[in-house]
Design an enzyme around this catalytic site. Structure first.
Site, PDB file in Angstrom:
ATOM      1  CG  ASP A 117      -1.653  32.451  53.476  1.00  0.00           C
ATOM      2  OD1 ASP A 117      -0.504  32.468  53.966  1.00  0.00           O
ATOM      3  OD2 ASP A 117      -2.668  32.741  54.134  1.00  0.00           O
TER       4      ASP A 117
ATOM      5  CE  LYS B 184     -11.918  29.007  54.129  1.00  0.00           C
ATOM      6  NZ  LYS B 184     -10.723  29.109  54.965  1.00  0.00           N
TER       7      LYS B 184
ATOM      8  CB  VAL C 236     -13.311  27.509  59.676  1.00  0.00           C
ATOM      9  CG1 VAL C 236     -13.706  26.217  58.984  1.00  0.00           C
ATOM     10  CG2 VAL C 236     -12.449  28.354  58.768  1.00  0.00           C
TER      11      VAL C 236
ATOM     12  CG  LEU D 223     -14.032  23.238  62.754  1.00  0.00           C
ATOM     13  CD1 LEU D 223     -14.134  22.768  61.321  1.00  0.00           C
ATOM     14  CD2 LEU D 223     -13.630  22.082  63.658  1.00  0.00           C
ATOM     15  N   GLY D 224     -11.850  27.212  63.791  1.00  0.00           N
ATOM     16  CA  GLY D 224     -10.687  28.083  63.718  1.00  0.00           C
ATOM     17  C   GLY D 224     -11.074  29.380  63.059  1.00  0.00           C
ATOM     18  NE  ARG D 225     -12.317  33.681  65.548  1.00  0.00           N
ATOM     19  CZ  ARG D 225     -13.630  33.914  65.492  1.00  0.00           C
ATOM     20  NH1 ARG D 225     -14.120  34.798  64.662  1.00  0.00           N
ATOM     21  NH2 ARG D 225     -14.441  33.259  66.274  1.00  0.00           N
ATOM     22  N   GLY D 226      -9.556  31.806  60.085  1.00  0.00           N
ATOM     23  CA  GLY D 226      -8.521  32.041  59.072  1.00  0.00           C
ATOM     24  C   GLY D 226      -8.521  33.487  58.625  1.00  0.00           C
ATOM     25  N   GLY D 227      -7.691  33.785  57.680  1.00  0.00           N
ATOM     26  CA  GLY D 227      -7.583  35.140  57.185  1.00  0.00           C
ATOM     27  C   GLY D 227      -8.864  35.646  56.541  1.00  0.00           C
ATOM     28  CG  PHE D 228      -9.976  34.462  53.158  1.00  0.00           C
ATOM     29  CD1 PHE D 228      -9.977  35.517  52.264  1.00  0.00           C
ATOM     30  CD2 PHE D 228      -8.914  33.581  53.144  1.00  0.00           C
ATOM     31  CE1 PHE D 228      -8.943  35.687  51.360  1.00  0.00           C
ATOM     32  CE2 PHE D 228      -7.873  33.741  52.247  1.00  0.00           C
ATOM     33  CZ  PHE D 228      -7.890  34.802  51.352  1.00  0.00           C
TER      34      PHE D 228
END
Ligand SMILES: *[C@@H]1O[C@H](CO)[C@@H](O)[C@H](O)[C@H]1NC(C)=O
Ligand SMILES: *[C@@H]1O[C@H](CO)[C@@H](O)[C@H](O)[C@H]1NC(C)=O
Ligand SMILES: *[C@@H]1O[C@H](CO)[C@@H](O)[C@H](O)[C@H]1NC(C)=O
Ligand SMILES: *[C@@H]1O[C@H](CO)[C@@H](O)[C@H](O)[C@H]1NC(C)=O
Ligand SMILES: *[C@@H]1O[C@H](CO)[C@@H](O)[C@H](O)[C@H]1NC(C)=O
Ligand SMILES: *[C@@H]1O[C@H](CO)[C@@H](O)[C@H](O)[C@H]1NC(C)=O
Length: 670
Positions: free
Chosen positions: A465, A368, A354, A346-351
């Site tokens: 954030d 995540k 996902v 779904l995406g790529r976050g800072g952690f």
């Protein structure tokens, strides 16, 4: 107002306790636990004999002058182990006398119990038939605090946090005789904060650190915003206060001859002034006390239960369902996400990335997969997940659980179907589908979600954030804030004591956070203000375009506002919608991004401002903004070490403030 009868009885109780303690010379414990479930010994058994021998050797030992005793007595099933530890600044004589008091009182309070623990100001004593040496035991915990509130809770907490973090590593690195650190820092309103942290020195550095990390994180659940508090665990304890309570000469000169009397204890349950007054009034009627004693014992027991159990550990433990209910099997998640396949991303976050997943019962989830080492032990991680999972609000993405297997840490969230706000708002085509009504609903929802995080939940979460890509939209385009609580799930700034680490997104971070690493609810308010201006204008704060000039959205908004042309800011695709409402949002946005945190409104007042048109808004002062830092504008998440020079690159350029020139006759001049 007349005193309630129970108040009177508790005052009498105080007196009775005082009288008892004066006659027997054994003040009551700050707190003690009799471990009912760890077994009982019988009268005159060899366990009892061993226990008595052990405790008397411990409290009469004159060889040890560093305040830590780990002794055992007896064999096999009759073996008793005991640990006695005095506060690091206590002299050997005072230490022995404290342990002597403890030994008599603890066996009296917990008759026939194999395991018990009691704390005085100056010392802690525990015994058990289990092996208790060299092991870290974080439970049971007692909390004590006083009712005085800090004047500025955020500043106080920030200062306290900095202080206890530095003392933590100092205490943990102590030797096998003493793991103790005490120190002070200046807090808000010219107050000094004193704090003391100590572990039993039989722990390793890591164990001590782990124990103190837990104690520190307990501050938020027991005594956040209070001017004094104590947290005691079998393996470590923490205390802070705005008045000095430890002997600061103890560290420097361990063998200094003059006896420093232990400083008066000002922050325990009973306030010493009150007790003195009570004595004066009630001593002549001592006879009555006898009648009251039995009631007292009953009430005190109940009161302690109330104070400490229900508001402290007890509650946390009661509320937390067994971990299993939130814990997902790793294989379940692997299957649900098609083995973390690229197509499910779904995406790529800072952690970390996902993934979308579908559980066997058909429920859709977002997973995540944490890529960073969270710097936290498994137990802490689980505890934090449980706490964060309790934050439930319609404008927050719900955390459903976690998985912890094979060194993998996964967080499982509810799935929110409509992607994130940035996907719509910064896209020239999709933006047109977000009419003003929807945008206004989104702004209001984010504000309410933040009020919940800041004020209404027990945990007081600062998001740190907040940005358009962290606002998810459900089917009805209701906003849901995601990624909150990450500061709890990741122990920020834990790996290196001297590294202050900033995690946030350029363009949304408040100046005090960027420059000094200070964060507070007001840094979230700043990020919210940036978001509002972005939602109204459909432009990113960083990389905002004005004709062929790249500048800063906040700067542009401020200049336009001052020149009375703020309506230029409005997204041209917003052709319908209440102009007054839009202008009011720009106004609120500008209030939120003001340079001084004290000027920024709280999220609760933002919600009020949004809801009530009759509420006159203050005139904003100059915002903080960073102009045209081309090199930095597309850095998404970044960190810095306090020693490096990076922050100075972010010096804000200022535009002279002429806020007085803003016409107040007509609220929103064209
Ligand atoms: C301690 O006592 C309890 C209760 O009598 C018993 O169940 C337990 O096995 C004992 N532990 C040890 C280490 O002897
Ligand atoms: C030990 O005794 C206490 C009361 O003295 C009681 O509450 C507790 O249940 C007993 N524990 C066991 C394991 O028998
Ligand atoms: C324990 O020993 C004392 C003194 O030796 C005696 O008075 C008492 O009755 C004994 N208690 C029990 C339960 O045997
Ligand atoms: C321990 O306390 C008891 C009772 O308060 C007292 O009689 C005794 O002298 C004390 N012992 C030491 C070593 O202080
Ligand atoms: C501290 O604040 C709480 C609520 O936030 C309030 O109930 C309490 O009375 C305050 N205490 C004092 C001493 O002002
Ligand atoms: C007692 O504690 C010391 C450290 O202070 C440790 O070296 C020693 O091994 C401990 N004794 C026992 C019996 O565990």
């Amino acid at each position: 107002m007349a005193m309630a009868p129970s108040r009177v009885i508790s005052l009498l109780c105080l007196l009775v306790t005082l009288l008892i303690s004066h006659t027997t010379a054994q003040p009551s414990f700050l707190y003690h636990f009799c471990m009912n479930d760890k077994g009982n010994y019988t009268e005159n058994s060899s366990y009892q004999t061993n226990l008595n021998t052990l405790l008397s050797t411990l409290s009469t030992n004159t060889q040890i002058d560093f305040g830590f005793y780990n002794f055992s007595e007896g064999q096999n099933s009759d073996k008793v182990n005991a640990i006695g530890m005095c506060r690091g600044d206590i002299k050997p004589d005072a230490c022995r006398s404290c342990l002597n008091d403890s030994r008599l009182l603890l066996t009296q309070r917990c008759p026939n119990q194999k395991e018990a623990i009691g704390w005085y100001d100056n010392c802690m004593l525990r015994y058990s038939n289990r092996s208790i040496f060299n092991t870290m035991e974080p439970d049971p915990t007692y909390f004590l605090w006083d009712q005085n509130n800090a004047t500025d809770v955020d500043q106080f907490n920030d200062a306290l946090r900095g202080l206890v973090d530095s003392l933590r590593s100092k205490a943990a690195s102590g030797d096998s005789l003493k793991k103790y650190a005490a120190g002070s820092a200046s807090g808000p309103s010219f107050q000094t904060i004193f704090a003391l942290l100590q572990c039993t020195p039989d722990l390793s550095e890591q164990q001590c650190n782990d124990c103190l990390v837990r104690a520190i994180s307990d501050i938020s659940s027991c005594c956040s915003g209070k001017t004094s508090g104590r947290i005691g665990k079998p393996s470590c304890n923490l205390r802070f206060d705005t008045s000095p309570f430890y002997d600061s000469s103890a560290d420097a000169s361990p063998s200094s001859p003059p006896q420093v009397p232990p400083p008066p204890d000002t922050s325990t349950k009973g306030n010493s002034n009150t007790t003195r007054i009570v004595i004066a009034v009630v001593v002549p009627i001592v006879g009555i006390a006898v009648l009251v004693i039995s009631a007292c014992i009953f009430l005190r027991a109940r009161k302690q239960r109330k104070n400490v159990d229900t508001e402290g550990v007890g509650e946390v433990e009661d509320e937390i369902e067994p971990t299993e209910t939130l814990q997902f099997n790793f294989d379940t998640i692997r299957m649900a996400t098609n083995n973390f396949s690229e197509t499910n991303t779904l995406g790529r976050g800072g952690f970390g990335p996902v993934y979308k997943g579908k559980l066997s019962n058909g429920q859709e989830v977002a997973v995540k997969r944490l890529s960073m080492n969270s710097g936290q032990g498994d137990v802490e991680f689980k505890n934090e997940v449980q706490l964060v999972a309790k934050l439930q609000h319609r404008n927050l993405v719900r955390l459903l659980g976690f998985s912890l297997e094979r060194k993998e840490r996964l967080l499982v969230y509810e799935f929110v179907p409509n992607k994130s706000l940035d996907y719509f708002i910064f896209d020239p085509i999709k933006r047109a589908h977000l009419n003003w009504e929807t945008r206004y609903k989104i702004i209001g929802g984010i504000a309410r979600g933040l009020v919940y995080l800041h004020e209404d939940s027990r945990l007081r979460i600062i998001h740190r954030d907040l940005k358009a890509s962290n606002i998810l939209l459900d089917k009805e385009m209701n906003p849901k804030i995601s990624d909150f609580g990450m500061a709890r799930l990741f122990v920020m700034d834990q790996t290196q004591a001297n590294t202050s680490r900033i995690v946030g997104t350029y363009g949304y971070m408040a100046p005090e956070y960027v420059m000094q690493g200070q964060f507070s609810v007001k840094s979230d308010v700043f990020s919210f203000g940036v978001l509002v201006l972005e939602i109204v204008s459909g432009q990113k704060n960083s990389g905002f375009r004005n004709g062929d000039r790249i500048e800063d959205l906040i700067g542009y908004a401020w200049k336009s506002w001052r020149e009375g042309t703020a309506s230029n800011l409005i997204d041209p695709t917003l052709n319908a919608g209440s102009r007054n409402e839009i202008m009011r949002c720009i106004h609120i946005g500008l209030l939120c991004v003001q340079d001084h945190l004290a000027d920024r409104p709280t999220m609760a007042s933002v919600v009020l401002m949004l809801n009530s048109y009759s509420h006159t808004l203050p005139v904003p002062t100059e915002p903080a903004f960073f102009m045209n830092n081309r090199g930095l504008s597309d850095i998404q998440s970044w960190e810095y070490n306090s020693g490096t020079t990076e922050p100075s690159k972010l010096k804000s350029k200022s535009v002279k403030s002429h806020s007085s020139e803003v016409s107040t006759d007509e609220p929103y001049p064209r």
